[in-house]
Every structure is written in C-alpha cells, then in structure tokens.
Design a protein around this motif. Sequence first.
Motif, PDB file in Angstrom:
ATOM      1  N   GLY A 182      -2.256  30.333  14.348  1.00 39.60           N
ATOM      2  CA  GLY A 182      -1.334  29.523  15.133  1.00 39.60           C
ATOM      3  C   GLY A 182      -1.349  29.916  16.593  1.00 39.60           C
ATOM      4  N   ILE A 183      -1.458  31.222  16.864  1.00 41.44           N
ATOM      5  CA  ILE A 183      -1.519  31.690  18.251  1.00 41.44           C
ATOM      6  C   ILE A 183      -2.809  31.220  18.907  1.00 41.44           C
ATOM      7  N   LEU A 184      -3.929  31.268  18.175  1.00 43.68           N
ATOM      8  CA  LEU A 184      -5.202  30.803  18.730  1.00 43.68           C
ATOM      9  C   LEU A 184      -5.162  29.312  19.027  1.00 43.68           C
ATOM     10  N   GLU A 185      -4.525  28.556  18.152  1.00 44.61           N
ATOM     11  CA  GLU A 185      -4.395  27.117  18.405  1.00 44.61           C
ATOM     12  C   GLU A 185      -3.580  26.858  19.666  1.00 44.61           C
ATOM     13  N   ARG A 186      -2.509  27.639  19.838  1.00 39.14           N
ATOM     14  CA  ARG A 186      -1.685  27.491  21.040  1.00 39.14           C
ATOM     15  C   ARG A 186      -2.448  27.935  22.277  1.00 39.14           C
ATOM     16  N   PHE A 187      -3.288  28.951  22.131  1.00 35.17           N
ATOM     17  CA  PHE A 187      -4.136  29.434  23.219  1.00 35.17           C
ATOM     18  C   PHE A 187      -5.106  28.334  23.653  1.00 35.17           C
ATOM     19  N   GLU A 188      -5.742  27.689  22.684  1.00 28.67           N
ATOM     20  CA  GLU A 188      -6.677  26.605  22.973  1.00 28.67           C
ATOM     21  C   GLU A 188      -5.959  25.432  23.644  1.00 28.67           C
ATOM     22  N   TYR A 189      -4.771  25.110  23.147  1.00 23.04           N
ATOM     23  CA  TYR A 189      -3.968  24.021  23.711  1.00 23.04           C
ATOM     24  C   TYR A 189      -3.548  24.349  25.139  1.00 23.04           C
ATOM     25  N   LEU A 190      -3.195  25.629  25.369  1.00 21.73           N
ATOM     26  CA  LEU A 190      -2.803  26.091  26.699  1.00 21.73           C
ATOM     27  C   LEU A 190      -3.944  25.903  27.689  1.00 21.73           C
ATOM     28  N   LEU A 191      -5.157  26.329  27.294  1.00 26.93           N
ATOM     29  CA  LEU A 191      -6.306  26.210  28.188  1.00 26.93           C
ATOM     30  C   LEU A 191      -6.659  24.749  28.453  1.00 26.93           C
ATOM     31  N   LYS A 192      -6.593  23.934  27.416  1.00 28.64           N
ATOM     32  CA  LYS A 192      -6.907  22.511  27.575  1.00 28.64           C
ATOM     33  C   LYS A 192      -5.987  21.860  28.602  1.00 28.64           C
ATOM     34  N   ASN A 193      -4.701  22.122  28.465  1.00 32.42           N
ATOM     35  CA  ASN A 193      -3.736  21.509  29.384  1.00 32.42           C
ATOM     36  C   ASN A 193      -3.804  22.123  30.779  1.00 32.42           C
ATOM     37  N   TYR A 194      -4.179  23.398  30.846  1.00 28.38           N
ATOM     38  CA  TYR A 194      -4.293  24.055  32.143  1.00 28.38           C
ATOM     39  C   TYR A 194      -5.336  23.342  32.999  1.00 28.38           C
ATOM     40  N   PHE A 195      -6.482  23.030  32.398  1.00 32.04           N
ATOM     41  CA  PHE A 195      -7.565  22.409  33.165  1.00 32.04           C
ATOM     42  C   PHE A 195      -7.384  20.897  33.342  1.00 32.04           C
ATOM     43  N   LEU A 196      -6.406  20.328  32.631  1.00 29.55           N
ATOM     44  CA  LEU A 196      -6.063  18.925  32.862  1.00 29.55           C
ATOM     45  C   LEU A 196      -5.025  18.777  33.973  1.00 29.55           C
ATOM     46  N   SER A 197      -4.441  19.900  34.370  1.00 31.68           N
ATOM     47  CA  SER A 197      -3.403  19.895  35.407  1.00 31.68           C
ATOM     48  C   SER A 197      -4.007  20.282  36.753  1.00 31.68           C
TER      49      SER A 197
END
Length: 298
Positions: free
Chosen positions: A189-204
């Motif tokens: 679950g933490i890795l999924e949140r990590f991946e989601y965090l990075l995805k949104n970081y580079f979309l911002s």
Amino acid sequence: MEDIVKISTIAQYNTMRGVTTKHPLITVIDLSKAQPMPAKTFNYGLYAVGLKETDYGQLRYGKRDYDYQEGSLIFIAPGQVIGVQPGVEVFATKGWALLFHPDLIKGTPLGKRIQDYSFFSYDVNEALHLSDKEKSIVIDCFSKIEYELDQNIDKHTKGLIASNIELLLNYCVRFYDRQFITRNIANKGILERFEYLLKNYFLSDKPQNEGLPSVAYCAEVLHLSPNYFGDLVKKETGISALEYIQSKVIDVAKERLFDRNKSASEIAYELGFKYPQHFTRLFKQKAGVTPNDYRTKN
C-alpha cells in the motif's frame, strides 16, 4: 518555550531512573525496578534501545494495528529529541532499556559499522514489533550485557560488551527483515501511494518550482522517516528509493521526448533539473543513450 534537557552521561540517566551506575559508559535497566522519566523533552547524547513489554489491548503501528503484541523495540541515536508526556513512557514501566555512550564502541568493530543500523533513525511509530520467541532472544542479549556489568571491569570488558551489543543489533536487523515481510500487504500500500505521489508530482508544477522530488520529501508526504522509507522500498523493490525516483523521472522523460515541439533542455527544466547537462547525464546512465539520441531512434 519548553526547555530541552540534554542527557549527556550514563550517570545522569541512571540518576533520573533511580538506579546504580555500574559502568560509566553503559547501563542495562529492568524498567519495573526504575523510576519513571519526568514529563519533559530530552535530547539524547546516548544510543538507546528500549524493550516495551505489552500485555494490554491492541496497539497501533502508525495508523494500523500491528500483529505482534508481546513486545516492541524502539531505538534512539545521539542527537535525537524525545518528548515524554505525563503518564506516557517512551520506555514503558515494564520492559528493559539499554543505553550506551558513543565512546564505548570507539575502536571496536561495532563502532565502525554503527551507522549501518539504519533503524536508529526510524520514528518511534516505526518500532520493531517482536514475537514471543524474538523477545526472549532480545532479553537474553540484555542479560548477557548485564552479566558483564556485574563483573569487575578488566581488559576484556569493553570487547565483550560491544560484541553483545552488536549481536543484539544483528538480531534486530533479522527481525526487521521479517517485519517487512509479514507486513507485505501494508508495505504494498505504501509503494502504491509512493507511485501515485510521483505520478501526480510530475503532472503538477512542483518540479519547476521545487525541483526533483527527494527521498526525504516523499517520506514526509507518506508520514514515514526517510530511513524506514528507504529500507522499505529497498526490501520491496530491490532498488533504493532514490533509484526508484530516478527511474520514474526517466520514464516520464521518455514520454515527453516524443513531443518534438520541446527541446531536451526544456524537458529537463520541466522535470525539475536545474541544469540540462545533469538531465542528460542521468538519462544516459539509465537509458544507455542521450535524450536526443533516444528521440532520434524512436
């Protein structure tokens, strides 16, 4: 502003706990026989390992229930600040505490590799939760150290004590490896949140404003200490958290290189690189070719 009490010596700590100092650089305390710590904030100048024995209710691990209730270990390194709230002990009233001064291990094999034990920089809510069998091993290590403290100090004392501390810490490495495995679902679950965090970081627009995301930044967003987060990612993926972030950066860069309206330098700035040459160097390191060569070949 609250005063912070610096704990600089073993004698100072023993006095607060109402126990006798047997050795100037190390102490092992049966907490059921010690006075509680005063409700203050302390800056530790010592290494500390505390075993909290639990025989009550369901405890929480961060925001999750944890599955081992027999006991848990917390670790404190010199320079860390720990607050003791009224009625709440950092080291419980039932359990054991081992504290030692950095000078104790200078010149020993343990002194050379103490920094390898990354769990000394974990947050308290990232404690090591022990099974009953693991707890008995930890207590046995405490007992061996206590036995040495009850002997007359001689030329063998320092080496034997340091070796037993190292044995304890090596067991803790094994137990943490087990804990990462038994908490596999939570870790995923933490890795999924990590991946989601990075995805949104580079979309911002954060890369342009704040630069590349650091391991410390990601750990903070995920409410983990950097060391625990880094160890977790390493255990789950086989690569470091920094390498994981860099791989994500390169994946995003590859997608953007298909847009021929933007130069490689523009893409570098969009991703958070201060200097395009740093982007080119990392891209070639990870992809085997320069950004422009990758664009040409594709």
